[in-house]
Design a protein around this motif. Structure first.
Motif: not given
Length: 332
Positions: A269-294
């Motif tokens: 019961r441990y995590l072996v690996a994890k992969w991101a489906v997409c690395a393009n931050r312009s795609v909705d739901g990818v960026s981990d940084v919250y943009d307060w300016r929006a």
């Protein structure tokens, strides 16, 4: 695209979408081989068999079988009354087909050879979300939103499958069930981000849980424009709804409403690996940084309707453009 399936030899990839189309792609080159347009509603489940056939379930209440050699729909499986199907499963011999419904809470069993319905399994009190056949035993597992997993005995002489079923109660709504390749374990995914592994080596010991995985912290991340989430409530809508076993049953691969694909070791019961489906931050739901300016008082900037264009303004004022005029108020 709402569902994806891989052929047994890995050469073909099938995709189904909300537009009702089923597309088959070459896995090595990425070319679309054929597109089937027979469904009239969204496709919710796909599965290959070993005889060059593809099965698809749809919200239009039908299951269709496609011949991948002649590229045609050679069989249609229907229900006694119109329902919305949500899941699909084939037995190891590809002779029996089962699908679950979301509005009548029943499971429908067909004969692949004749296309006729064999049995209707009733017992769930909520929409059926997932079904899975055991590869080694005559067992069918079904998960439902009624917070239960049912195990049905199939293919017993002189006895209906609906007459003998065992119930396992879960802590939350069941989203997916999947037997291991050995048939000794059953993985269950629930809405509260828990993955339960049940012992199915003996039918009587189904209640024994070999382990539980909490994936809440592993699927966090990815801000969406339409969600009013802050960094403290980011994981409110994240969950996994699909999983599969490794060929040696030594790992579990999970994915769902998150940008991450997770690989777990189910015994320890441990995590072996994890992969991101997409690395393009312009795609909705990818960026981990919250943009307060929006953020504005009216909501997200990307969700606010812009001002009317010049064409809309002219139409509102009743000004008709003149043919051949390139400048001015009456320009086309």
């Amino acid at each position: 695209v709402s569902v994806v399936a891989l052929s047994p030899d890995g050469s073909l990839v099938a995709t189904g979408g909300d537009d009702g189309k089923v597309k088959v792609w070459r896995g090595t080159r990425g070319f679309c081989v054929v597109t089937f347009r027979e469904h009239t509603a969204g496709v919710v489940a796909l599965q290959f068999n070993a005889q060059n056939a593809l099965f698809s379930a749809s919200l239009d209440g039908t299951v269709r079988a496609y011949d991948l050699l002649r590229y045609r729909n050679f069989r249609v499986f229907t229900t006694p009354k119109p329902v919305q199907l949500t899941c699909l499963a084939l037995d190891p011999s590809s002779e029996v087909l089962c699908a679950g419904a979301s509005d009548v809470f029943d499971l429908y069993v067909w004969s692949v050879r004749t296309g006729r319905i064999i049995d209707v399994l009733a017992g769930h009190a909520g929409p059926v979300s997932s079904v899975s056949f055991s590869p080694c035993a005559n067992l069918l597992a079904s998960g439902s939103w009624d917070k239960s997993v049912r195990l049905w005995k199939m293919f017993l002489a002189g006895e209906r499958a609906g007459d003998s079923s065992e119930i396992v109660l879960m802590n939350s709504e069941v989203l997916a069930v999947q037997f291991s390749h050995s048939g000794k374990e059953l993985a269950v995914v629930t809405m509260n981000n828990q993955v339960e592994v049940l012992d199915c080596s003996e039918h009587r010991d189904l209640q024994v849980r070999r382990g539980s995985l909490d994936v809440t912290l592993d699927i966090k991340g990815g801000y969406r424009a339409e969600e009013a989430n802050t960094p403290f409530s980011l994981n409110a809508g994240r969950y996994i709804n699909t999983l599969c076993w490794a060929p040696n049953d030594g790992a579990l691969l999970c994915g769902g409403n998150s940008k991450w694909i997770l690989l777990y070791e189910p015994t320890e019961r441990y995590l072996v690996a994890k992969w991101a489906v997409c690395a393009n931050r312009s795609v909705d739901g990818v960026s981990d940084v919250y943009d307060w300016r929006a953020d504005t008082e009216a909501g997200k900037i990307s969700l606010i309707d812009s001002d009317d264009s010049e064409e809309d303004e002219r139409r509102r004022r009743g000004v008709r453009p003149l043919p051949g005029v390139k400048a001015g108020e009456f320009a086309t």
